[in-house]
Design a protein around this motif. Structure first.
Motif, PDB file in Angstrom:
ATOM      1  N   ASN A 179       2.332   1.713  -3.521  1.00 48.64           N
ATOM      2  CA  ASN A 179       1.069   2.219  -4.393  1.00 48.64           C
ATOM      3  C   ASN A 179       1.134   3.552  -3.952  1.00 48.64           C
ATOM      4  O   ASN A 179       0.738   4.352  -5.275  1.00 48.64           O
ATOM      5  CB  ASN A 179       0.009   1.374  -4.027  1.00 48.64           C
ATOM      6  N   HIS A 180       1.055   4.162  -3.010  1.00 44.32           N
ATOM      7  CA  HIS A 180       0.536   5.495  -2.593  1.00 44.32           C
ATOM      8  C   HIS A 180       1.700   6.210  -3.351  1.00 44.32           C
ATOM      9  O   HIS A 180       1.345   7.660  -4.013  1.00 44.32           O
ATOM     10  CB  HIS A 180       0.818   5.646  -1.239  1.00 44.32           C
ATOM     11  N   ARG A 230      -3.241  12.564  -7.601  1.00 46.72           N
ATOM     12  CA  ARG A 230      -3.529  13.451  -6.548  1.00 46.72           C
ATOM     13  C   ARG A 230      -3.171  15.028  -7.073  1.00 46.72           C
ATOM     14  O   ARG A 230      -3.683  16.070  -6.827  1.00 46.72           O
ATOM     15  CB  ARG A 230      -2.530  13.320  -5.469  1.00 46.72           C
ATOM     16  N   ASN A 277      -0.216   7.188  -8.954  1.00 44.22           N
ATOM     17  CA  ASN A 277      -1.294   7.708  -7.949  1.00 44.22           C
ATOM     18  C   ASN A 277      -0.792   9.151  -7.536  1.00 44.22           C
ATOM     19  O   ASN A 277      -1.768   9.895  -7.090  1.00 44.22           O
ATOM     20  CB  ASN A 277      -0.941   6.804  -6.615  1.00 44.22           C
ATOM     21  N   LYS A 278       0.484   9.550  -7.652  1.00 46.49           N
ATOM     22  CA  LYS A 278       0.787  10.782  -7.534  1.00 46.49           C
ATOM     23  C   LYS A 278       0.201  11.867  -8.614  1.00 46.49           C
ATOM     24  O   LYS A 278      -0.271  12.976  -8.147  1.00 46.49           O
ATOM     25  CB  LYS A 278       2.433  11.108  -7.500  1.00 46.49           C
ATOM     26  N   ARG A 323       0.749  -1.122  -0.055  1.00 48.27           N
ATOM     27  CA  ARG A 323      -0.144  -0.079  -0.111  1.00 48.27           C
ATOM     28  C   ARG A 323       0.785   1.369  -0.028  1.00 48.27           C
ATOM     29  O   ARG A 323       0.550   2.210  -0.549  1.00 48.27           O
ATOM     30  CB  ARG A 323      -0.800  -0.134   1.294  1.00 48.27           C
ATOM     31  N   ILE A 324       1.791   1.314   0.961  1.00 54.94           N
ATOM     32  CA  ILE A 324       2.922   2.379   0.803  1.00 54.94           C
ATOM     33  C   ILE A 324       3.715   2.761  -0.684  1.00 54.94           C
ATOM     34  O   ILE A 324       3.404   3.717  -1.296  1.00 54.94           O
ATOM     35  CB  ILE A 324       4.075   2.004   1.715  1.00 54.94           C
TER      36      ILE A 324
END
Length: 241
Positions: free
Chosen positions: A6-7, A16, A12-13, A3-4
């Protein structure tokens, strides 16, 4: 741990960044539709994505002093280039057409007098790009002129779009294979190295078709026998140049 990772994955960036862009700037509905369209998931298969292969013909590299002459694009869906949906449009401008570029793309001022306004052409292209990854060969020209358009037309900064650049893919492949034999990464030369046919004509639509074909060939080189999920693809996330 996954999950880290992936974040912090660039995709994903980018998501955002899109959310910040929409919350920070007043954008028209057509641009909002483009940025609100879902990005690919990290576990999606690269081959299953929807793409738009794109090419701009211009009179030079600087959008402040040079002109956008024509725009060509066609969708790549389910690993097929949709020729029935291909588009090529001349831009209505007779400024800054140079003899050296006219020799290459065969676009002269008389042809551009019957062209369409750049806002119509580029807004139509952006509408077609909703939900798609943009494919280009050498993204400098397309990004510069699109960034210039967004600033002039909408007073907005560069859009956080998702690109793949076949030129960078080819360079990456050369590094991986330890090839030092050539520094010629022109579209025609790269296609020849991958045994793709030569196209004698030179224009926005022909080059967008040639780039789409090259992308499919490069995908096989990069992912043959390997995991072809999106998380392993090196997209082009840069915006301003």
């Amino acid at each position: 741990m996954r999950r880290i990772f992936n974040h912090f994955h660039p995709l994903n960036k980018l998501q955002r960044e899109r959310e910040r862009y929409l919350s920070t700037h007043q954008v028209p509905d057509n641009i909002r539709a483009l940025l609100e369209a879902p990005l690919p998931g990290l576990d999606d298969d690269i081959y299953s994505l929807d793409y738009l292969s794109l090419d701009f013909e211009t009179s030079g590299f600087n959008p402040k002093t040079d002109s956008l002459l024509s725009v060509g694009y066609l969708p790549l869906i389910n690993q097929q280039l949709l020729l029935s949906e291909a588009v090529e449009t001349l831009i209505h401008t007779a400024k800054n057409v140079k003899a050296e570029t006219a020799v290459i793309n065969h676009i002269v001022p008389e042809m551009l007098e019957k062209g369409e306004a750049w806002n119509v052409v580029l807004d139509t292209m952006l509408a077609e790009a909703v939900g798609k990854v943009l494919i280009v060969h050498g993204s400098i020209v397309e990004k510069r002129f699109l960034n210039h358009y967004m600033a002039k037309r909408y007073k907005l900064p560069p859009l956080p779009l998702l690109w793949v650049d076949t030129l960078q893919m080819e360079k990456s492949l050369h590094i991986y294979k330890g090839s030092n034999g050539t520094d010629d990464f022109r579209l025609g030369s790269v296609r020849e190295r991958h045994n793709l046919p030569e196209y004698s004509a030179h224009g926005a639509l022909v080059d967008s078709l040639a780039t789409g074909e090259l992308y499919l060939a490069l995908l096989k080189q990069h992912f043959e026998g390997a995991d072809s999920s999106v998380r392993h693809m090196k997209f082009d996330y840069t915006r301003a140049l």
